[in-house]
Design an enzyme around this catalytic site. Sequence first.
Site, PDB file in Angstrom:
ATOM      1  N   THR A  14       0.811  -1.209   0.000  1.00 13.85           N
ATOM      2  CA  THR A  14       0.000   0.000   0.000  1.00 13.85           C
ATOM      3  C   THR A  14       0.851   1.269   0.000  1.00 13.85           C
ATOM      4  O   THR A  14       2.037   1.240   0.310  1.00 13.85           O
ATOM      5  CB  THR A  14      -0.942   0.018   1.219  1.00 13.85           C
ATOM      6  OG1 THR A  14      -0.159   0.046   2.407  1.00 13.85           O
ATOM      7  CG2 THR A  14      -1.855  -1.191   1.230  1.00 13.85           C
ATOM      8  N   ASP A  15       0.199   2.374  -0.344  1.00 15.31           N
ATOM      9  CA  ASP A  15       0.868   3.678  -0.334  1.00 15.31           C
ATOM     10  C   ASP A  15       0.436   4.471   0.893  1.00 15.31           C
ATOM     11  O   ASP A  15      -0.244   3.940   1.782  1.00 15.31           O
ATOM     12  CB  ASP A  15       0.589   4.436  -1.636  1.00 15.31           C
ATOM     13  CG  ASP A  15      -0.888   4.722  -1.861  1.00 15.31           C
ATOM     14  OD1 ASP A  15      -1.690   4.611  -0.892  1.00 15.31           O
ATOM     15  OD2 ASP A  15      -1.258   5.061  -2.993  1.00 15.31           O
ATOM     16  N   LEU A  16       0.795   5.739   0.957  1.00 14.73           N
ATOM     17  CA  LEU A  16       0.461   6.568   2.110  1.00 14.73           C
ATOM     18  C   LEU A  16      -1.040   6.741   2.312  1.00 14.73           C
ATOM     19  O   LEU A  16      -1.499   7.012   3.417  1.00 14.73           O
ATOM     20  CB  LEU A  16       1.121   7.945   1.986  1.00 14.73           C
ATOM     21  CG  LEU A  16       2.628   7.973   2.205  1.00 14.73           C
ATOM     22  CD1 LEU A  16       3.181   9.358   1.905  1.00 14.73           C
ATOM     23  CD2 LEU A  16       2.985   7.541   3.619  1.00 14.73           C
TER      24      LEU A  16
END
Length: 132
Positions: A14-16
Amino acid sequence: MPHTHPIRVYYEDTDLAGIVYYANYLKFIERARTEWVRGLGIDQAALKASQGLVFAVRRVEADYLAPARFDDLLDVTTTAQAATPARLILRQQVLRGEALLLDATVVLVCLNTAGRAQRFPAALRALCIDHG
């Protein structure tokens, strides 16, 4: 009948924003293609050792339709759409339950060890389509 490969979304995917980073979908569909080929009874290492042939992605067209999130359980389906002597065209989809998250068309080619395009062996091409 499409081949289905399960994928669990890990934090590292996942990203931020907490959603799967777009490039990781390419990893997910790569893993599913590898398992699809294995399911056909094709040993890619043996194919390279015996005939000097490997598969390579020539083109990917992907539509990102909805996000996946941490801990989602996804299914990646792989279906052969068409085969020519030089190309194998696959449709790959990433689903969370009934929800379609990614819809991709992937064009594979066959290369020799020098990186030059080769024809897919006819038996291999037929096997891929028969079990698409």
